[in-house]
Scaffold this active site. Structure first.
Site, mmCIF file in Angstrom:
data_model
loop_
_atom_site.group_PDB
_atom_site.id
_atom_site.type_symbol
_atom_site.label_atom_id
_atom_site.label_comp_id
_atom_site.label_asym_id
_atom_site.label_seq_id
_atom_site.Cartn_x
_atom_site.Cartn_y
_atom_site.Cartn_z
ATOM 1 N N SER A 180 59.198 -6.253 -110.391
ATOM 2 C CA SER A 180 59.964 -6.339 -108.915
ATOM 3 C C SER A 180 59.530 -5.255 -107.998
ATOM 4 O O SER A 180 58.249 -4.816 -107.969
ATOM 5 C CB SER A 180 61.341 -6.707 -109.171
ATOM 6 N N ASP A 389 59.029 -17.897 -110.494
ATOM 7 C CA ASP A 389 59.248 -16.766 -109.449
ATOM 8 C C ASP A 389 58.913 -17.231 -108.089
ATOM 9 O O ASP A 389 57.825 -17.359 -107.792
ATOM 10 C CB ASP A 389 59.040 -15.550 -109.930
ATOM 11 N N HIS A 442 61.458 -14.259 -112.206
ATOM 12 C CA HIS A 442 61.069 -13.010 -111.304
ATOM 13 C C HIS A 442 61.264 -11.687 -112.487
ATOM 14 O O HIS A 442 60.389 -10.988 -112.386
ATOM 15 C CB HIS A 442 62.066 -12.731 -110.341
#
Ligand SMILES: *[C@@H]1O[C@H](CO)[C@@H](O)[C@H](O)[C@H]1NC(C)=O
Ligand SMILES: *[C@@H]1O[C@H](CO)[C@@H](O)[C@H](O)[C@H]1NC(C)=O
Ligand SMILES: *[C@@H]1O[C@H](CO)[C@@H](O)[C@H](O)[C@H]1NC(C)=O
Ligand SMILES: *[C@@H]1O[C@H](CO)[C@@H](O)[C@H](O)[C@H]1NC(C)=O
Ligand SMILES: *[C@@H]1O[C@H](CO)[C@@H](O)[C@H](O)[C@H]1NC(C)=O
Ligand SMILES: *[C@@H]1O[C@H](CO)[C@@H](O)[C@H](O)[C@H]1NC(C)=O
Length: 465
Positions: A180, A389, A442
């Site tokens: 991320s 994601d 994600h």
């Protein structure tokens, strides 16, 4: 609970170098509240001072490899955010513990062993960075005024001190990793380490490379690719997609320059907000962290309100994945937990939150030049994307990896786990591998732990995926 009192050994070590003297504290944690019995792996926690002016210390959890700790690689794991706690990476993604999901009744939530941890094949430092994330703190609130560059140099400083305290790890293959938002920090930290190695100004970490998952780069493509992704997954219509392409050409979608483009993107936004953006097939739930407002747009950095709200997070429905995030709040804020982990008084003055919304300066505009520089110089890289994601879609990541323009060595192909398609992968000549994880979100290991451990174990031991 309460039957298992933490038995911890506190090692208070004082090191004096030249004219500065820093006190490091660390301890081996044998028991954790909520976990039945002694921990079946070696956990060390501690603080390292990285900002002497403001009294800022970074907190870490170090878990020794459960495989061959004397030989296995050492990994530094950074959680994204920009200010999410390392505990989140540890108990929800790649660590050997997880929260038992059961309705909260006021007693401390339970933990159980997680068998698909990356600690099977590497020793891992989970670092609460930047200051203000997790249990890391600054005595003077000024210390929280950091951004990408300062936070990265503090991580580098942390590492240099950590290896002084653990010198035998200098010989181990070393990797920086994270997903991320940390995807933007990881290559910069690796660059700092590589520069230190080249100039011989530091302890010589045996840096081999780095890994990033669904990574931010700071480039507009991270977010712009949400539109084609939403289109390809049936979230927005052909017509809306076409209008976006026409009216927002070459625009940064997070900051459109024309009113018409902004209007069109608002329609896209409304539709994408109806699905779970971290994994489009999951229930749409609250994320249990203070609203992560865009710092750049709101310029909150200019305000001087640094108080971290003491707020119990909102309770999501039990069927939500984020219910476990909600439980983590009660586990981490329990006094018994803090005592077992050795959380300092200064640290306990504020509450632990999975992610905090302290102001943060996003001052690295693009990390792509660091990706290019590192992989050009022979450092290995694994860039992976959970393919469901919508926050940092694989489309944008695949595009910048391709734009580095290295020759393809192992062309796009499937990779398997237990005879099933686990994802698709492509490897470039310079030891750069891109991989997708089918049905991953994600934070891919959180959604596909078996597949992601297989991917990690193969890559870290130089095998093709
Ligand atoms: C990963 O570690 C496990 C034991 O912890 C070992 O059985 C396995 O062979 C390792 N995988 C690789 C690819 O080295
Ligand atoms: C509360 O929940 C825990 C599991 O998290 C359970 O072990 C305990 O017995 C429960 N306590 C009560 C009073 O229901
Ligand atoms: C937890 O510790 C804090 C600080 O030492 C103290 O003020 C508080 O009363 C404790 N809470 C409980 C439930 O013991
Ligand atoms: C980074 O972005 C900021 C704001 O968008 C801009 O002012 C600055 O010039 C950029 N810096 C570089 C090195 O591109
Ligand atoms: C990479 O970075 C190093 C150190 O900053 C620099 O000396 C070198 O010229 C860069 N190499 C490339 C290929 O960009
Ligand atoms: C790829 O990695 C291997 C093993 O670390 C190394 O020997 C080789 O030089 C690297 N290749 C490139 C092109 O950097």
């Amino acid at each position: 609970m309460g039957a298992f009192r933490p038995v911890s050994v506190l090692l208070l070590l004082c090191f004096c170098y030249f004219c500065s003297c820093s006190v490091q504290s660390r301890r081996i944690v044998k028991h954790l509240p909520g976990y039945n019995g002694p921990l079946p792996f070696t956990l060390e926690t501690g603080y390292v001072m990285v900002d002497e002016v403001n009294g800022g210390e970074l907190f870490y959890y170090f878990i020794e490899s459960e495989g061959n700790p004397s030989k296995d690689p050492l990994l530094l794991w950074l959680t994204g955010g920009s200010r999410c706690s390392a505990l989140s990476g540890l108990i929800f993604e790649i660590g050997p513990l997880k929260i038992v999901k059961s309705p909260y009744n006021g007693s401390i939530p339970e933990l159980e062993y997680h068998p698909y941890a990356w600690t099977k094949n590497a020793s891992i430092i989970f670092l609460d960075s930047p200051l203000g994330a997790g249990f890391s703190y600054s005595s003077n609130p000024k210390g929280y005024e950091v951004g990408d560059t300062v936070a990265s140099s503090q991580i580098h400083k942390f590492l240099m001190q950590w290896v002084v305290d653990h010198p035998h790890y200098l010989a181990h293959p070393f990797y920086v990793a994270g997903d991320s938002y940390a995807g933007k920090i990881v290559p910069f930290v690796a660059q700092l380490i590589s520069e230190g190695i080249e100039t011989g100004q530091q302890q010589l970490l045996n840096l081999k490379g780095y890994m990033v998952g669904n990574p931010s780069t700071g480039e507009m493509n991270d977010f712009n690719s949400r539109v084609p992704y939403a289109h390809g997954h049936g979230i927005i219509s052909d017509q809306l997609f076409e209008i976006t392409q026409k009216s927002c050409e070459r625009e940064d979608y997070t900051n459109p320059s024309t009113a018409f483009c902004a209007e069109v993107l608002d329609v896209v936004e409304d539709l994408t907000l109806t699905v779970s953006r971290a994994h489009i097939l999951e229930p749409h739930c609250i994320l249990v962290s203070p609203a992560t407002k865009d710092i750049i747009q709101n310029r909150r950095f200019l305000k001087d309100d640094y108080s971290i709200q003491l707020s119990k997070p909102e309770e999501p429905p039990f069927y939500c994945r984020s219910y476990s995030y909600y439980l983590s709040y009660f586990w981490a804020n329990d006094n018994a937990t803090r005592e077992a982990l050795g959380i300092k008084e200064q640290g306990t003055k504020k509450e632990w939150q999975r992610c905090t919304d302290l102001p943060y300066e996003r001052d690295i505009n693009s990390s792509i030049k660091y990706h290019h520089n590192l992989t050009s110089r022979g450092y290995r890289a694994l860039v992976y994307s959970g393919d469901h994601d919508l926050l940092v879609p694989f489309l944008g990541t695949q595009a910048w990896v391709r734009s580095l323009n290295f020759p393809v060595m192992d062309a796009w192909r499937v990779w398997h786990v237990d005879g099933q398609t686990a994802g698709f992968t492509e490897t470039y000549s310079n030891n750069l591998t891109f991989a997708t994880i089918v049905n991953g979100g994600h934070t891919a290991p959180e959604y596909r732990p078996v597949e992601c451990l297989a991917m990690f174990a193969r890559w870290i031991s130089y095998q093709p995926l």
